[in-house]
Design a protein around this motif. Structure first.
Motif, PDB file in Angstrom:
ATOM      1  N   GLY A  99      17.508   5.356  25.366  1.00 10.94           N
ATOM      2  CA  GLY A  99      16.757   4.477  24.813  1.00 10.94           C
ATOM      3  C   GLY A  99      16.591   4.807  23.146  1.00 10.94           C
ATOM      4  N   GLU A 100      16.789   6.124  22.908  1.00  7.23           N
ATOM      5  CA  GLU A 100      16.950   6.612  21.631  1.00  7.23           C
ATOM      6  C   GLU A 100      18.102   6.987  20.638  1.00  7.23           C
ATOM      7  OE1 GLU A 100      13.942   6.632  19.999  1.00  7.23           O
ATOM      8  OE2 GLU A 100      12.653   6.003  21.760  1.00  7.23           O
ATOM      9  N   TRP A 101      19.038   7.204  21.855  1.00  8.11           N
ATOM     10  CA  TRP A 101      20.353   7.411  21.278  1.00  8.11           C
ATOM     11  C   TRP A 101      20.887   6.570  20.321  1.00  8.11           C
ATOM     12  CZ3 TRP A 101      25.691   6.781  23.576  1.00  8.11           C
ATOM     13  CH2 TRP A 101      26.671   7.820  23.247  1.00  8.11           C
ATOM     14  N   ASP A 102      21.694   7.166  19.206  1.00  7.92           N
ATOM     15  CA  ASP A 102      22.417   6.652  18.284  1.00  7.92           C
ATOM     16  C   ASP A 102      23.991   6.204  18.910  1.00  7.92           C
ATOM     17  OD1 ASP A 102      23.646   5.311  16.310  1.00  7.92           O
ATOM     18  OD2 ASP A 102      23.766   6.978  14.869  1.00  7.92           O
ATOM     19  N   TRP A 103      24.054   5.086  19.594  1.00  7.58           N
ATOM     20  CA  TRP A 103      25.298   4.691  20.031  1.00  7.58           C
ATOM     21  C   TRP A 103      26.538   4.495  19.044  1.00  7.58           C
ATOM     22  CZ3 TRP A 103      25.674   3.388  25.392  1.00  7.58           C
ATOM     23  CH2 TRP A 103      24.382   3.041  26.064  1.00  7.58           C
ATOM     24  N   GLY A 104      26.108   4.329  17.987  1.00  7.27           N
ATOM     25  CA  GLY A 104      27.119   4.223  16.760  1.00  7.27           C
ATOM     26  C   GLY A 104      27.937   2.796  16.946  1.00  7.27           C
ATOM     27  N   ALA A 105      28.671   2.845  15.929  1.00  6.44           N
ATOM     28  CA  ALA A 105      29.484   1.388  16.039  1.00  6.44           C
ATOM     29  C   ALA A 105      31.193   1.585  15.884  1.00  6.44           C
ATOM     30  CB  ALA A 105      29.272   0.661  14.751  1.00  6.44           C
ATOM     31  N   ASP A 106      31.880   1.006  16.757  1.00  8.88           N
ATOM     32  CA  ASP A 106      33.207   0.999  16.994  1.00  8.88           C
ATOM     33  C   ASP A 106      33.640   2.337  17.287  1.00  8.88           C
ATOM     34  OD1 ASP A 106      32.910  -1.447  16.340  1.00  8.88           O
ATOM     35  OD2 ASP A 106      33.725  -1.549  13.991  1.00  8.88           O
ATOM     36  N   ARG A 107      33.261   3.046  18.154  1.00 11.69           N
ATOM     37  CA  ARG A 107      33.569   4.502  18.610  1.00 11.69           C
ATOM     38  C   ARG A 107      34.526   4.531  19.562  1.00 11.69           C
ATOM     39  NH1 ARG A 107      28.393   8.354  19.655  1.00 11.69           N
ATOM     40  NH2 ARG A 107      30.013   9.730  19.685  1.00 11.69           N
ATOM     41  N   PHE A 108      34.356   3.811  20.942  1.00 13.76           N
ATOM     42  CA  PHE A 108      35.043   3.913  21.909  1.00 13.76           C
ATOM     43  C   PHE A 108      36.056   2.752  22.297  1.00 13.76           C
ATOM     44  CE2 PHE A 108      31.246   6.334  22.018  1.00 13.76           C
ATOM     45  CZ  PHE A 108      31.552   7.738  22.523  1.00 13.76           C
ATOM     46  N   ASP A 109      37.223   3.490  22.875  1.00 16.73           N
ATOM     47  CA  ASP A 109      38.147   2.153  23.457  1.00 16.73           C
ATOM     48  C   ASP A 109      37.489   1.548  24.659  1.00 16.73           C
ATOM     49  OD1 ASP A 109      40.092   2.470  21.497  1.00 16.73           O
ATOM     50  OD2 ASP A 109      40.365   4.464  22.346  1.00 16.73           O
ATOM     51  N   ALA A 110      36.598   2.136  25.413  1.00 16.30           N
ATOM     52  CA  ALA A 110      36.125   1.736  26.802  1.00 16.30           C
ATOM     53  C   ALA A 110      34.762   2.329  26.934  1.00 16.30           C
ATOM     54  CB  ALA A 110      37.255   2.020  27.808  1.00 16.30           C
ATOM     55  N   VAL A 111      33.742   1.610  27.458  1.00 16.95           N
ATOM     56  CA  VAL A 111      32.553   1.827  28.050  1.00 16.95           C
ATOM     57  C   VAL A 111      32.618   1.616  29.351  1.00 16.95           C
ATOM     58  CG1 VAL A 111      30.150   1.662  28.086  1.00 16.95           C
ATOM     59  CG2 VAL A 111      31.310   1.486  25.649  1.00 16.95           C
ATOM     60  N   VAL A 112      32.134   2.793  30.310  1.00 20.07           N
ATOM     61  CA  VAL A 112      32.012   2.622  31.600  1.00 20.07           C
ATOM     62  C   VAL A 112      30.678   2.978  32.052  1.00 20.07           C
ATOM     63  CG1 VAL A 112      32.532   3.752  33.885  1.00 20.07           C
ATOM     64  CG2 VAL A 112      34.462   3.474  32.073  1.00 20.07           C
ATOM     65  N   ALA A 113      29.872   1.801  32.782  1.00 21.04           N
ATOM     66  CA  ALA A 113      28.419   1.868  33.072  1.00 21.04           C
ATOM     67  C   ALA A 113      28.385   1.534  34.698  1.00 21.04           C
ATOM     68  CB  ALA A 113      27.825   0.770  32.047  1.00 21.04           C
ATOM     69  N   ILE A 114      28.350   2.528  35.646  1.00 21.63           N
ATOM     70  CA  ILE A 114      28.426   2.316  36.880  1.00 21.63           C
ATOM     71  C   ILE A 114      27.108   2.561  37.422  1.00 21.63           C
ATOM     72  CG2 ILE A 114      29.466   3.003  39.078  1.00 21.63           C
ATOM     73  CD1 ILE A 114      31.361   1.576  37.063  1.00 21.63           C
ATOM     74  N   PHE A 115      26.498   1.706  37.963  1.00 26.93           N
ATOM     75  CA  PHE A 115      24.924   1.564  38.378  1.00 26.93           C
ATOM     76  C   PHE A 115      24.029   2.439  37.632  1.00 26.93           C
ATOM     77  CE2 PHE A 115      27.759   1.922  42.372  1.00 26.93           C
ATOM     78  CZ  PHE A 115      27.135   0.595  42.861  1.00 26.93           C
ATOM     79  N   VAL A 116      24.084   1.886  36.317  1.00 25.42           N
ATOM     80  CA  VAL A 116      22.980   2.531  35.393  1.00 25.42           C
ATOM     81  C   VAL A 116      21.574   1.811  35.458  1.00 25.42           C
ATOM     82  CG1 VAL A 116      24.713   3.377  33.967  1.00 25.42           C
ATOM     83  CG2 VAL A 116      24.035   0.845  33.608  1.00 25.42           C
ATOM     84  N   GLN A 117      21.029   1.669  36.725  1.00 26.52           N
ATOM     85  CA  GLN A 117      19.928   0.563  37.027  1.00 26.52           C
ATOM     86  C   GLN A 117      18.649   1.369  37.055  1.00 26.52           C
ATOM     87  OE1 GLN A 117      22.608  -1.480  39.923  1.00 26.52           O
ATOM     88  NE2 GLN A 117      21.672  -3.249  38.801  1.00 26.52           N
ATOM     89  N   PHE A 118      18.537   2.362  36.201  1.00 30.03           N
ATOM     90  CA  PHE A 118      17.241   3.129  36.383  1.00 30.03           C
ATOM     91  C   PHE A 118      16.259   2.572  35.273  1.00 30.03           C
ATOM     92  CE2 PHE A 118      20.484   4.941  33.693  1.00 30.03           C
ATOM     93  CZ  PHE A 118      20.043   4.893  32.560  1.00 30.03           C
ATOM     94  N   ALA A 119      16.884   1.496  34.292  1.00 28.12           N
ATOM     95  CA  ALA A 119      16.487   0.913  33.154  1.00 28.12           C
ATOM     96  C   ALA A 119      15.644  -0.378  33.488  1.00 28.12           C
ATOM     97  CB  ALA A 119      17.429   0.575  31.919  1.00 28.12           C
ATOM     98  N   ASP A 120      14.217  -0.527  32.830  1.00 32.98           N
ATOM     99  CA  ASP A 120      13.537  -1.601  32.952  1.00 32.98           C
ATOM    100  C   ASP A 120      14.253  -2.634  32.166  1.00 32.98           C
ATOM    101  OD1 ASP A 120      12.856  -1.151  30.172  1.00 32.98           O
ATOM    102  OD2 ASP A 120      10.637   0.032  30.883  1.00 32.98           O
TER     103      ASP A 120
END
Length: 220
Positions: A99-120
């Protein structure tokens, strides 16, 4: 309880869950992620979001990718590094508050998000925005999660319907990306003790659109 206190309690809960010799979700990659190997190439930079004990990040590294595995649980990340070392691999890890992390812009060729369902819903919106922002133009998002129908199965995932995904929710959230694959299905998962049995799933693959070519004026 304040949001800060809630966040600390959640991290403590995950640390406690991972504080075992067993890997809660197993050591093999998520089946959906493995099925998308044809879209991934050695040398790609990949962000593994909320990667827990590292099963997916380590698999990505084994395919020749440069992986950053992030999670709120240092206990989980320690196990991820241990798993990578046991297989003669290396992954970068970082303990973060998504929630606070600086993801940055145009950093990664791929993002993998598997069961990241802890978030409201509020945190989920911030995370989804970060995932899109951090992708390079042409980069891929690979995401799998549970649908609301998962509540009747009870074989994994949160007990809260507002943390689960529908096709419409994902279409709206990632409307700015090029949708390559969106599939709802009920399938059996065998991912350690944490994800075991018939499950209501949804898979998404999307690509960040490339910037349109620059238009040069011929007027002088």
């Amino acid at each position: 309880m304040s949001a800060v206190e809630t966040g600390k309690a959640d991290v403590a809960r995950w640390d406690a869950r991972y504080r075992t010799d067993d890997y809660v979700f197993g050591t093999e990659p998520n089946a959906f992620l493995a099925s998308q190997a044809h879209r991934l190439m050695p040398g790609m930079s990949v962000l593994a979001v909320a990667d827990g004990e590292g099963r997916n990040g380590v698999w990505l590294a084994a395919q020749g990718m440069n992986v950053l595995s992030v999670d709120a649980s240092e206990t989980g990340l320690e196990k991820a590094r241990k798993l990578a070392a046991a297989r003669g691999l290396r992954i970068a890890t970082e303990r973060v508050d998504l929630g606070e992390w600086d993801w940055g812009a145009d950093r990664f060729d791929a993002v993998v998000a598997i069961f990241v369902q802890f978030a409201d819903p509020a945190l989920r919106e911030a995370m989804f925005d970060g995932m899109q922002r951090t992708l390079k133009p042409g980069g891929l998002l690979l995401l799998q999660g549970y649908r609301p129908e998962q509540l009747k199965y009870g074989t994994g995932g949160p007990p809260d319907a507002d943390k689960l995904y529908t096709a419409d929710l994902l279409r709206d959230a990632f409307a700015g990306l090029e949708l390559l694959h969106l599939f709802e299905h009920d399938s059996v998962l065998a991912e350690g003790a944490g994800h075991a049995g018939m499950s209501a799933l949804i898979d998404l693959v999307a690509r960040k659109r490339r910037s349109p070519p620059a238009r040069y004026s011929t007027e002088g």
